[in-house]
Design a protein around this motif. Sequence first.
Motif, PDB file in Angstrom:
ATOM      1  N   MET A  73      65.421  34.951  45.765  1.00  0.00           N
ATOM      2  CA  MET A  73      65.015  35.851  46.396  1.00  0.00           C
ATOM      3  C   MET A  73      63.519  35.321  46.662  1.00  0.00           C
ATOM      4  O   MET A  73      62.867  35.020  45.816  1.00  0.00           O
ATOM      5  CB  MET A  73      64.971  36.915  45.418  1.00  0.00           C
ATOM      6  CG  MET A  73      64.266  38.404  46.008  1.00  0.00           C
ATOM      7  SD  MET A  73      64.781  39.658  45.151  1.00  0.00           S
ATOM      8  CE  MET A  73      63.473  40.893  45.289  1.00  0.00           C
ATOM      9  N   ASN A  74      63.172  35.641  47.952  1.00  0.00           N
ATOM     10  CA  ASN A  74      61.757  35.508  48.272  1.00  0.00           C
ATOM     11  C   ASN A  74      60.823  36.686  48.089  1.00  0.00           C
ATOM     12  O   ASN A  74      61.164  37.989  48.789  1.00  0.00           O
ATOM     13  CB  ASN A  74      61.696  35.069  49.646  1.00  0.00           C
ATOM     14  CG  ASN A  74      62.103  33.634  50.176  1.00  0.00           C
ATOM     15  OD1 ASN A  74      62.029  32.789  49.329  1.00  0.00           O
ATOM     16  ND2 ASN A  74      63.098  33.668  51.027  1.00  0.00           N
ATOM     17  N   THR A  75      59.720  36.378  47.711  1.00  0.00           N
ATOM     18  CA  THR A  75      58.836  37.674  47.568  1.00  0.00           C
ATOM     19  C   THR A  75      57.367  37.121  47.686  1.00  0.00           C
ATOM     20  O   THR A  75      57.075  36.031  47.340  1.00  0.00           O
ATOM     21  CB  THR A  75      59.019  38.277  45.916  1.00  0.00           C
ATOM     22  OG1 THR A  75      58.794  36.855  44.895  1.00  0.00           O
ATOM     23  CG2 THR A  75      60.298  38.697  45.343  1.00  0.00           C
ATOM     24  N   VAL A  76      56.826  38.055  47.686  1.00  0.00           N
ATOM     25  CA  VAL A  76      54.998  38.212  47.914  1.00  0.00           C
ATOM     26  C   VAL A  76      54.438  38.935  46.828  1.00  0.00           C
ATOM     27  O   VAL A  76      55.043  40.157  46.556  1.00  0.00           O
ATOM     28  CB  VAL A  76      54.685  38.476  49.240  1.00  0.00           C
ATOM     29  CG1 VAL A  76      53.300  38.767  49.381  1.00  0.00           C
ATOM     30  CG2 VAL A  76      55.501  37.664  50.358  1.00  0.00           C
ATOM     31  N   VAL A  77      53.480  38.320  46.236  1.00  0.00           N
ATOM     32  CA  VAL A  77      52.591  39.154  45.433  1.00  0.00           C
ATOM     33  C   VAL A  77      51.069  39.546  45.763  1.00  0.00           C
ATOM     34  O   VAL A  77      50.619  38.456  46.144  1.00  0.00           O
ATOM     35  CB  VAL A  77      52.649  38.281  44.015  1.00  0.00           C
ATOM     36  CG1 VAL A  77      51.955  39.353  42.867  1.00  0.00           C
ATOM     37  CG2 VAL A  77      54.041  38.233  43.435  1.00  0.00           C
ATOM     38  N   CYS A  78      50.836  40.526  46.047  1.00  0.00           N
ATOM     39  CA  CYS A  78      49.518  41.012  46.214  1.00  0.00           C
ATOM     40  C   CYS A  78      48.524  41.045  45.140  1.00  0.00           C
ATOM     41  O   CYS A  78      48.903  41.783  44.365  1.00  0.00           O
ATOM     42  CB  CYS A  78      49.357  42.081  47.030  1.00  0.00           C
ATOM     43  SG  CYS A  78      50.161  42.029  48.628  1.00  0.00           S
ATOM     44  N   MET A  79      47.651  40.050  45.164  1.00  0.00           N
ATOM     45  CA  MET A  79      46.923  39.984  43.648  1.00  0.00           C
ATOM     46  C   MET A  79      45.353  40.134  43.960  1.00  0.00           C
ATOM     47  O   MET A  79      44.855  39.425  44.868  1.00  0.00           O
ATOM     48  CB  MET A  79      46.941  38.596  43.195  1.00  0.00           C
ATOM     49  CG  MET A  79      46.628  38.268  41.685  1.00  0.00           C
ATOM     50  SD  MET A  79      45.104  37.887  41.843  1.00  0.00           S
ATOM     51  CE  MET A  79      45.215  36.051  42.521  1.00  0.00           C
ATOM     52  N   LYS A  80      44.947  40.761  42.885  1.00  0.00           N
ATOM     53  CA  LYS A  80      43.225  40.522  43.133  1.00  0.00           C
ATOM     54  C   LYS A  80      42.670  40.273  41.826  1.00  0.00           C
ATOM     55  O   LYS A  80      43.106  40.357  40.692  1.00  0.00           O
ATOM     56  CB  LYS A  80      42.858  42.265  43.215  1.00  0.00           C
ATOM     57  CG  LYS A  80      41.191  42.262  43.604  1.00  0.00           C
ATOM     58  CD  LYS A  80      41.041  43.841  43.913  1.00  0.00           C
ATOM     59  CE  LYS A  80      39.484  44.098  44.208  1.00  0.00           C
ATOM     60  NZ  LYS A  80      39.005  45.405  44.486  1.00  0.00           N
ATOM     61  N   GLN A  81      41.539  39.521  42.010  1.00  0.00           N
ATOM     62  CA  GLN A  81      40.664  39.039  40.848  1.00  0.00           C
ATOM     63  C   GLN A  81      39.590  40.255  40.596  1.00  0.00           C
ATOM     64  O   GLN A  81      38.836  40.358  41.240  1.00  0.00           O
ATOM     65  CB  GLN A  81      40.072  37.674  41.191  1.00  0.00           C
ATOM     66  CG  GLN A  81      39.384  37.005  40.037  1.00  0.00           C
ATOM     67  CD  GLN A  81      38.479  35.938  40.458  1.00  0.00           C
ATOM     68  OE1 GLN A  81      37.700  36.005  41.579  1.00  0.00           O
ATOM     69  NE2 GLN A  81      38.190  34.744  39.684  1.00  0.00           N
ATOM     70  N   VAL A  82      39.681  40.481  39.316  1.00  0.00           N
ATOM     71  CA  VAL A  82      38.781  41.458  38.971  1.00  0.00           C
ATOM     72  C   VAL A  82      38.071  40.872  37.723  1.00  0.00           C
ATOM     73  O   VAL A  82      38.148  40.125  36.955  1.00  0.00           O
ATOM     74  CB  VAL A  82      39.383  42.724  38.499  1.00  0.00           C
ATOM     75  CG1 VAL A  82      40.313  43.246  39.663  1.00  0.00           C
ATOM     76  CG2 VAL A  82      40.362  42.456  37.374  1.00  0.00           C
ATOM     77  N   PRO A  83      37.045  41.672  37.452  1.00  0.00           N
ATOM     78  CA  PRO A  83      36.140  41.616  36.208  1.00  0.00           C
ATOM     79  C   PRO A  83      37.126  41.619  34.942  1.00  0.00           C
ATOM     80  O   PRO A  83      37.721  42.650  34.830  1.00  0.00           O
ATOM     81  CB  PRO A  83      34.880  42.462  36.153  1.00  0.00           C
ATOM     82  CG  PRO A  83      35.003  42.874  37.690  1.00  0.00           C
ATOM     83  CD  PRO A  83      36.287  42.849  37.962  1.00  0.00           C
ATOM     84  N   ASP A  84      36.729  40.676  34.045  1.00  0.00           N
ATOM     85  CA  ASP A  84      37.574  40.868  32.717  1.00  0.00           C
ATOM     86  C   ASP A  84      37.398  42.363  32.166  1.00  0.00           C
ATOM     87  O   ASP A  84      36.214  42.903  32.148  1.00  0.00           O
ATOM     88  CB  ASP A  84      36.946  39.780  31.593  1.00  0.00           C
ATOM     89  CG  ASP A  84      37.687  39.697  30.427  1.00  0.00           C
ATOM     90  OD1 ASP A  84      38.925  40.138  30.336  1.00  0.00           O
ATOM     91  OD2 ASP A  84      37.041  39.476  29.374  1.00  0.00           O
ATOM     92  N   THR A  85      38.299  42.833  31.589  1.00  0.00           N
ATOM     93  CA  THR A  85      38.318  44.325  31.084  1.00  0.00           C
ATOM     94  C   THR A  85      37.232  44.556  30.006  1.00  0.00           C
ATOM     95  O   THR A  85      36.681  45.746  29.759  1.00  0.00           O
ATOM     96  CB  THR A  85      39.691  44.660  30.291  1.00  0.00           C
ATOM     97  OG1 THR A  85      40.027  43.458  29.446  1.00  0.00           O
ATOM     98  CG2 THR A  85      40.629  44.791  31.462  1.00  0.00           C
ATOM     99  N   GLU A  86      36.749  43.632  29.515  1.00  0.00           N
ATOM    100  CA  GLU A  86      35.565  43.605  28.424  1.00  0.00           C
ATOM    101  C   GLU A  86      34.462  43.395  28.927  1.00  0.00           C
ATOM    102  O   GLU A  86      33.223  43.555  28.185  1.00  0.00           O
ATOM    103  CB  GLU A  86      36.008  42.559  27.316  1.00  0.00           C
ATOM    104  CG  GLU A  86      37.108  42.933  26.620  1.00  0.00           C
ATOM    105  CD  GLU A  86      37.214  42.457  25.198  1.00  0.00           C
ATOM    106  OE1 GLU A  86      36.425  41.351  25.066  1.00  0.00           O
ATOM    107  OE2 GLU A  86      38.032  42.642  24.566  1.00  0.00           O
ATOM    108  N   THR A  87      34.275  43.364  30.116  1.00  0.00           N
ATOM    109  CA  THR A  87      33.001  43.197  30.768  1.00  0.00           C
ATOM    110  C   THR A  87      32.121  44.278  30.535  1.00  0.00           C
ATOM    111  O   THR A  87      32.499  45.400  30.791  1.00  0.00           O
ATOM    112  CB  THR A  87      33.165  42.720  32.349  1.00  0.00           C
ATOM    113  OG1 THR A  87      33.948  41.872  32.607  1.00  0.00           O
ATOM    114  CG2 THR A  87      31.642  42.518  32.913  1.00  0.00           C
ATOM    115  N   LEU A  88      30.629  43.984  30.028  1.00  0.00           N
ATOM    116  CA  LEU A  88      29.817  45.087  30.023  1.00  0.00           C
ATOM    117  C   LEU A  88      29.085  45.126  31.539  1.00  0.00           C
ATOM    118  O   LEU A  88      28.352  44.387  31.905  1.00  0.00           O
ATOM    119  CB  LEU A  88      28.589  44.920  29.112  1.00  0.00           C
ATOM    120  CG  LEU A  88      28.938  44.603  27.607  1.00  0.00           C
ATOM    121  CD1 LEU A  88      27.841  44.241  26.792  1.00  0.00           C
ATOM    122  CD2 LEU A  88      29.518  46.317  27.104  1.00  0.00           C
ATOM    123  N   ILE A  89      29.586  46.409  32.159  1.00  0.00           N
ATOM    124  CA  ILE A  89      29.278  46.648  33.546  1.00  0.00           C
ATOM    125  C   ILE A  89      27.734  47.227  33.639  1.00  0.00           C
ATOM    126  O   ILE A  89      27.076  48.114  32.982  1.00  0.00           O
ATOM    127  CB  ILE A  89      30.250  47.715  33.878  1.00  0.00           C
ATOM    128  CG1 ILE A  89      31.623  47.300  34.253  1.00  0.00           C
ATOM    129  CG2 ILE A  89      29.691  48.044  35.528  1.00  0.00           C
ATOM    130  CD1 ILE A  89      31.766  46.139  35.017  1.00  0.00           C
TER     131      ILE A  89
END
Lengths: 621, 260
Positions: free
Chosen positions: B1-17
Amino acid sequence: MASFILDERDQRFILNELLEVGKLCEHPTYADFSEDMFNMILEEAQKFATEEIFPTLTDSDKEGCSLEDGQVHVPKSFHRCYKLYCEGGWNAMSHPPEVGGQGLPIVISTAARDWFMHNFAFTSYPGLTEGAAHLIEVFGTEEQKKKYLPKMMTGEWGGTMALTEPNAGSDVGNLSTKAIRQPDGTFKLQGTKIFITAGDHDLVENIIHPVLARIEGDPPGTKGISLFIVPKYIVNDDGTLGRRNDYEIAKIEEKMGIHGSATCLINFGDNNECYAELLGEEKQGMKIMFQMMNEARIGVGMQGLTSASIAYMHALQYAKERLQGSSIEHFKDPTAPRTPIINHPDVRRMLLWMKSYVEAMRALMYFAAYCVDKERITNAEVEREKWHGFLEVLTPICKAFCTDIGFRVCETAIQVYGGYGYCSDYPMEQFLRDEKIASIYEGTNGIQALDLVGRKLGLNKGAYFMGLIGEMNSVVDRYKDNPHLKDLAHDVQAGINTLADVSMFFATSAKSGKFLIPISNAYPFLMMMGNVVSAWLLLWEAGIATEKLDTICSGKGIDPSDHAALSGLVKENKDAAFYSGKLASARYFIKNVLPEVDATAKAIKSEDLTVMEIAEESFAV
Amino acid sequence: MNTVVCMKQVPDTETLIKINPEGTGIVTEGIKWVMCPYDEYAVEEALQQKEKFKAGKVTIVSLGPDRAIEAIRTGLAMGADTAVHINDAAFYEKADPYATAAALAAAVKDLEYDAIFCGKQAIDDDSGQVPAILGELLGLPVVTLVVKLEVSEDKTKAVATREVEGGHAVVEVSLPAIFSAQKGLNEPRYASLPGIMKAKKKPVDVKTVSDLGVSVEPMTAIKEMSLPPARQAGKILEGEDAVEKAKALAKALHEEAKLI
């Protein structure tokens, strides 16, 4: 999920900025790697340690191991962790790809272990397997390698290291386990081994024990010792498992710490059917073991570092959150707001003491591992000898200094927690209990000191030790005219000189027949050398940090000598804060801890031998 | 089965924003970046489907600046086969969910796939719109918040269990389709050491949006960003005994918190 295992920024600094490990990839051995890949590996190690290994620390301590019907069971949580650890390939990081390993540089696998080894009860299982597999890899016949290595590399089988006996601990040569020669060239073993880490467990289907024993008729002492492979289940020619070998797990020890690690008493050959294969040549057992010693001792030194690191990181976090008392400016005002204890001078002293030691030990352990890699990939004889020499001289420091300082850091971290540090609701007391073994096994720290003073100082006619002195001097030379560092460089130079001077004093004492001076002062000398080595490494770190901090300052148009502007920058900029912290570690250590070497030198040179002169009857009546 | 995954790089969940001085975004200096946790479920699902069918290819598609390659490599190290990196910092800066979906759609349209997996939302901007807009642009059905997925043997349809308010809904959908992954769908694997080493040699196709022929403008823009108000200090209720305190609590809940 926060883990407080180690400061990842410090790890990256030592690898990428201090040792520049990316350059290792220029060599064909490591050409398949890159600095990016190393970083990615360590990201994954961090994730795995935080999400899987750390969470099993407390429950495995409470649950411990059990022995039922001759079979040892490890804490339940270790099963998932072990499976994932092996699936990830962490169990064979630095073995060459030809035998099924990942072929990582030792300095990178050491850095990955920096994340894992705080839970030493867990890592002892795959760790012992690695050690045993390495013995077979280097000294086994082709047949033995084919028979045992693949499944040890995948973690399906385990390994141990069975040396110690009730009357042969530090004195290995006194062992009494005997090997009886069989007509088919194999042996039958009889004897008892104690304190065998991971001696039995239910994580794997078979366990391969390298066992030291004496073939009947061979001479007493270390010269008559041979090494044998004793499998738990005898492996058939087709690779299937045959009969259960004739040995019995008589008990598992009740210990102060590392409760998740099964420490076994093993009786070999009660029914005279304990199958054993010779590993390497006859009577070469000690020589073979010694070849593995550096590796194993560095491994134990890592336990000192990792325990210290996790204890410090916890204490730091606690000190920032725990409110108690008012700040020093308002100490007379009972209505003043309560302040985090990190603002109290004595707590700051403890934190900075721990920080500087943890950073020095991390640099030392990584540097030692880096020496192994450099020795491995360097072709030029002289150059290779240089790295080998550093490693020989530093190994007892890695093992003994890091495990004893590691313990003291754990103790100090408990102190920061106050009463709660003493309570098992918090992990601090466990860090201390788990760490304690490290100063005892793999050659006690007293043995390490004798190895340093009796063997390593004079090795290669003293050239290895002098090579290290030269390396330390060259770092001092680099920074002796740097305006920010010259007073520190000056102090470190004095420390190095004192160290060299005391080593000469030992040589002269020995030459004039006063052997007891170096022997009875071996341990103080080792700790003194550890402090000088720490000062050297911290100065080196501070030198790099200064350059980086200057670059950041000039990028922001700040004068680095303007304290107010710099403290403003440190509040805003993480890198600036980190580099500034490096300078603080070096300054604190060199100004406040390094002077201890002068006291040690003075004590040694007093030639006082009361320790030997006091009568046994006078210790207590 | 061929698949595509759309992925995003985000800040680590522990980042102090921290909010930037202009108030239009966050301070990105010194942030640790990771693969969006919901996208980890998407990658894992794609890998499990490939393993189930013992054939096919998993392609990761990600829009992001240079640094996004780290998260792409993580996906490749987990086991994905190839990747498309839409590396266009200027476009990425302004991209809203529509523009993001348009870029992803352009990258995906030439790939072969039986299914597209996305995380249910990116944990940085939390818009949760990309899977749906992507479905619109590609003319594909979209099943959101998937916690269980069964693909038919002939790969023409799938039965997905969705999380809905207070329960689950089971839907059947024809393939190809887009699935957005919710927590619980699977347990994402760790990248293994051999996986990390192989990842370096896997092909990553780097493209700009103009390479892809995308000329859309974002439809929305962030005007202002602010941190949530700091949490107020707790209140200790006064009272002689439990009855008194309970009365005080009821009063506070009614008059101050206006909850009862």
